[in-house]
Design a protein around this motif. Structure first.
Motif: not given
Length: 96
Positions: A58-81
């Protein structure tokens, strides 16, 4: 029913790190807490998961979109400076 989301931190994350949910910086103590090697959010975060054949078609044909929850969690930290970004971290929702 109360929901919490636990996000697994990558190995090597020290005490200094930054957390972003959907690109918005989060504050420790306000938005989340750290328990050992996990971040704990007092809300439901979710990933959309894999698309089934009919939804993909349905996405490929453009009939419907996707509206599900899709959270992303990113963590920024240091490794060897060097600043490192960890994304697509394992998460699980707990209900109590």
């Amino acid at each position: 029913m109360r929901e919490t989301t636990r996000v697994q931190l990558p190995a090597g994350v020290g005490e200094r790190f930054e957390v972003f949910v959907n690109g918005v910086q989060q504050q420790v103590g306000k938005d989340f807490r750290r328990e050992g090697g996990e971040l704990v959010f007092e809300r439901n975060l979710a990933r959309e998961g894999r698309l089934g054949f009919w939804r993909w078609l349905s996405l490929f044909l453009g009939v419907a979109g996707t509206y599900r929850q899709n959270d992303s969690v990113d963590v920024v930290y240091e490794v060897n400076g060097r600043r490192t970004v960890a994304a697509v971290l394992p998460m699980r929702v707990e209900r109590s």
